[in-house]
Scaffold this motif. Structure first.
Motif, PDB file in Angstrom:
ATOM      1  N   ALA A  84       0.857  -1.193   0.000  1.00 50.34           N
ATOM      2  CA  ALA A  84       0.000   0.000   0.000  1.00 50.34           C
ATOM      3  C   ALA A  84       0.884   1.232   0.000  1.00 50.34           C
ATOM      4  CB  ALA A  84      -0.908   0.005   1.229  1.00 50.34           C
ATOM      5  N   HIS A  85       0.518   2.208  -0.821  1.00 45.42           N
ATOM      6  CA  HIS A  85       1.237   3.489  -0.873  1.00 45.42           C
ATOM      7  C   HIS A  85       0.221   4.599  -0.680  1.00 45.42           C
ATOM      8  CE1 HIS A  85       4.698   1.362  -2.517  1.00 45.42           C
ATOM      9  NE2 HIS A  85       3.836   0.732  -3.293  1.00 45.42           N
ATOM     10  N   LEU A  86       0.504   5.509   0.233  1.00 52.38           N
ATOM     11  CA  LEU A  86      -0.412   6.622   0.493  1.00 52.38           C
ATOM     12  C   LEU A  86       0.341   7.935   0.476  1.00 52.38           C
ATOM     13  CD1 LEU A  86      -1.091   4.195   2.939  1.00 52.38           C
ATOM     14  CD2 LEU A  86      -3.186   5.511   2.799  1.00 52.38           C
ATOM     15  N   ARG A  87      -0.229   8.920  -0.201  1.00 52.23           N
ATOM     16  CA  ARG A  87       0.319  10.282  -0.175  1.00 52.23           C
ATOM     17  C   ARG A  87      -0.763  11.202   0.367  1.00 52.23           C
ATOM     18  NH1 ARG A  87       2.290   7.743  -4.403  1.00 52.23           N
ATOM     19  NH2 ARG A  87       0.397   8.119  -5.595  1.00 52.23           N
ATOM     20  N   TYR A  88      -0.382  11.995   1.356  1.00 48.21           N
ATOM     21  CA  TYR A  88      -1.350  12.851   2.023  1.00 48.21           C
ATOM     22  C   TYR A  88      -1.177  14.286   1.547  1.00 48.21           C
ATOM     23  CZ  TYR A  88      -1.401   8.698   4.931  1.00 48.21           C
ATOM     24  OH  TYR A  88      -1.484   7.400   5.362  1.00 48.21           O
TER      25      TYR A  88
ATOM     26  N   GLU B  59       3.475  11.016   3.562  1.00 50.01           N
ATOM     27  CA  GLU B  59       3.517   9.798   2.753  1.00 50.01           C
ATOM     28  C   GLU B  59       3.660   8.583   3.648  1.00 50.01           C
ATOM     29  OE1 GLU B  59       6.285  10.058  -0.583  1.00 50.01           O
ATOM     30  OE2 GLU B  59       6.268   7.870  -0.714  1.00 50.01           O
ATOM     31  N   ALA B  60       3.054   7.472   3.250  1.00 44.50           N
ATOM     32  CA  ALA B  60       3.207   6.212   3.979  1.00 44.50           C
ATOM     33  C   ALA B  60       3.224   5.063   2.986  1.00 44.50           C
ATOM     34  CB  ALA B  60       2.066   6.023   4.980  1.00 44.50           C
ATOM     35  N   ASN B  61       4.078   4.078   3.245  1.00 52.43           N
ATOM     36  CA  ASN B  61       4.168   2.890   2.394  1.00 52.43           C
ATOM     37  C   ASN B  61       4.232   1.658   3.288  1.00 52.43           C
ATOM     38  OD1 ASN B  61       4.648   4.295  -0.263  1.00 52.43           O
ATOM     39  ND2 ASN B  61       6.394   5.056   0.906  1.00 52.43           N
ATOM     40  N   THR B 108       7.291   5.944   6.688  1.00 57.81           N
ATOM     41  CA  THR B 108       6.394   7.102   6.757  1.00 57.81           C
ATOM     42  C   THR B 108       7.261   8.355   6.661  1.00 57.81           C
ATOM     43  OG1 THR B 108       6.465   7.214   9.191  1.00 57.81           O
ATOM     44  CG2 THR B 108       4.655   5.950   8.213  1.00 57.81           C
TER      45      THR B 108
END
Lengths: 162, 136
Positions: A84-88, B59-61, B108
């Motif tokens: 999972a990759h998330l950019r805020y 960002e988080a991976n 993160t």
């Protein structure tokens, strides 16, 4: 908690998502509202919650391609999350209305990559974006198996630019 | 320099219908681990906040490997993998205590905000502590 508008015409009727719908006709649009338990002491939505928002969008997209009826089918496919990759981008707050746009970024024989954009309504600011990468499995198993044809073709319809 | 290690016991609330730890729970464990890491440097997050510095995650991976289940004891290792003037990245390894199998890895990335919510350089007193947590 959330409603969904997989039909582009319905989604286009809502002012907030029009720009995205014009750019791409195959995004599944899921609306949800930030709950109080989604927020933290900083007054904003906790960063882990966006993964649950992605999931809400993905589940609605999968319902759209018929996974909900899969209980009655001989092969019960599952999607095992491997990355999972998330950019805020823009913090969101309690009671904010969000639109989760979900589409298939990459589809192969063994795996699928979903992409997401969460837009705050009504200003359409991008709150978060990201991707999740899944391997096709049978429910209850962790070993990869090719997905049934109906699932694969359903996901192909959600592919960006297709 | 050593990695910071936090013990986390998987609770029923962490699990989902598969019987495994839910996807987003690892991000919460990452948070526990990095809070411990800075606390062990003598800087609990409340102290950082009291100095009007806020950390915002940008960002988080997460990579998911061996599933973790209820009552499993997990070792969450955490260190700083990247440090610039304005951004810092924590890296994590979650291992099953029983056999040290990797359950998840991730990163993160964060920036600092001042009291007005404006991005700011990482203050030197915080940078110093981050340097102690840095592994490349």
């Amino acid at each position: 908690l959330f409603s969904t508008a997989p039909n582009p015409e319905t989604a286009a009727a809502r002012a907030g998502c029009v720009r995205a719908v014009k750019r791409c006709q195959v995004r599944c649009q899921t609306e949800l509202r930030v709950g109080f338990s989604d927020t933290d002491a900083a007054g904003i939505t906790h960063y882990a919650r966006y993964l649950a928002f992605f999931e809400a969008g993905r589940v609605e997209a999968l319902r759209d391609v018929g996974l909900a009826e899969a209980e009655s089918r001989p092969q019960r496919p599952g999607l095992r999350l491997v990355e999972a990759h998330l950019r805020y981008r823009t913090p969101t707050r309690f009671d904010d209305q969000l639109c989760v746009q979900t589409w298939v970024a990459e589809l192969r024989q063994k795996d699928v990559r979903f992409a997401y954009e969460i837009r705050r309504q009504p200003d359409d600011a991008i709150a978060a974006s990201g991707e999740t990468w899944h391997i096709f499995v049978d429910v209850g198993s962790t070993r990869g198996v090719p997905p049934p044809a109906w699932l694969w073709s359903g996901l192909a319809r959600l592919q960006d630019g297709s | 320099v050593t990695r910071s290690t936090t013990l986390v016991r998987v609770r029923l609330a962490d699990t989902d219908a598969r019987g495994c730890v839910g996807d987003s729970r690892f991000l919460e464990m990452f948070e526990i681990a990095r809070a411990d890491a800075v606390r062990n440097r003598g800087l609990p997050y409340t102290t950082i906040l009291a100095r009007d510095v806020h950390a915002l995650t940008v960002e988080a991976n997460v990579s998911y490997l061996e599933p973790a289940r209820e009552d499993d004891l997990l070792h969450v290792h955490c260190w700083i993998s990247e440090l610039s003037q304005v951004r810092f990245t924590f890296a994590y390894e979650v291992r099953l205590a029983s056999d040290q199998a990797l359950s998840a890895t991730g990163t993160t990335t964060h920036i600092c905000l001042n009291g007005q919510g404006q991005p700011m350089r990482i203050p030197s007193w915080l940078r110093t502590e981050f340097e102690h947590l840095r592994l490349s």
